[in-house]
Write an enzyme that holds these catalytic residues in place. Structure first.
Site, PDB file in Angstrom:
ATOM      1  N   HIS A 104      81.573  40.345 -18.981  1.00 15.12           N
ATOM      2  CA  HIS A 104      80.322  39.671 -18.603  1.00 15.12           C
ATOM      3  C   HIS A 104      79.577  39.145 -19.835  1.00 15.12           C
ATOM      4  CE1 HIS A 104      79.528  39.937 -14.300  1.00 15.12           C
ATOM      5  NE2 HIS A 104      79.886  41.209 -14.259  1.00 15.12           N
TER       6      HIS A 104
ATOM      7  N   CYS B  55      82.090  42.823  -7.901  1.00 14.32           N
ATOM      8  CA  CYS B  55      81.001  42.612  -8.861  1.00 14.32           C
ATOM      9  C   CYS B  55      79.692  42.443  -8.094  1.00 14.32           C
ATOM     10  CB  CYS B  55      81.305  41.351  -9.669  1.00 14.32           C
ATOM     11  SG  CYS B  55      80.034  40.931 -10.866  1.00 14.32           S
ATOM     12  N   LEU B  56      78.639  43.072  -8.593  1.00 11.14           N
ATOM     13  CA  LEU B  56      77.332  42.973  -7.924  1.00 11.14           C
ATOM     14  C   LEU B  56      76.824  41.528  -7.894  1.00 11.14           C
ATOM     15  CD1 LEU B  56      75.541  46.141  -9.345  1.00 11.14           C
ATOM     16  CD2 LEU B  56      76.559  45.853  -7.075  1.00 11.14           C
TER      17      LEU B  56
HETATM   18 CO    CO Z   1      80.303  42.368 -12.612  1.00 12.81          CO
END
Ligand code: CO
Length: 155
Positions: free
Chosen positions: A134, A88-89
């Site tokens: 998210h 995940c960024l």
């Molecule tokens: Co993510």
């Protein structure tokens, strides 16, 4: 278009529930354009609005088959299960083995507010599930069976 700051793990905004979008205006289109630019700049395959600090149900995905922009996405059906590594960024340096459906069908709205349905398999199914999570403050580390920490800067 502008690159926005990607919120990192520990930022409370990543744990909040995003609100449904009801207004489909220029501001929404600007957010989508910025999210796509931010995702590409970070070499990601997906980005959800809370990752740029906006608690709206908006996601962008590009798994190499073109840009997908979804508003108020909901998974309406899923099939099978695949365990694969994902990251995940917002959580750099960490990856994990996460079980996800092999195939999902998602109902959403496009940037004009029209209802659309898309089907994704494998990486696209994974990206859809990850980004939709998210919007409810769920991170892949919550669902990972095993977590890996990168011990070098490589990769
Ligand atoms: Co993510």
């Amino acid at each position: 278009m502008a690159i926005r700051n990607i919120r990192q793990y520990g930022d409370e905004v990543l744990r909040k529930k995003s609100k449904k979008v009801t207004v489909f205006d220029e501001k929404l289109k600007q957010l989508l354009a910025d999210m796509a630019e931010t995702m590409r700049h970070a070499n990601g395959v997906g980005l959800a609005a809370p990752q740029v600090g906006i608690l709206k149900r908006v996601i962008v995905i590009d798994v190499g088959e073109g840009l997908i922009e979804l508003i108020n996405p909901e998974i309406i059906s899923k099939e099978g299960e695949v365990v694969e590594i994902e990251g995940c960024l917002s959580i750099p340096g960490i990856t994990g083995e996460v079980p996800r459906p092999q195939k999902v069908r998602v109902r959403a709205q496009n940037p004009e507010g029209e209802f659309v349905e898309i089907e994704g398999e494998d990486l696209l199914a994974r990206a859809l599930c990850h980004e939709i999570d998210h919007l409810d403050g769920i991170l892949f580390i919550d669902k990972a069976k095993r977590i890996f920490e990168e011990d070098s800067k490589e990769g």
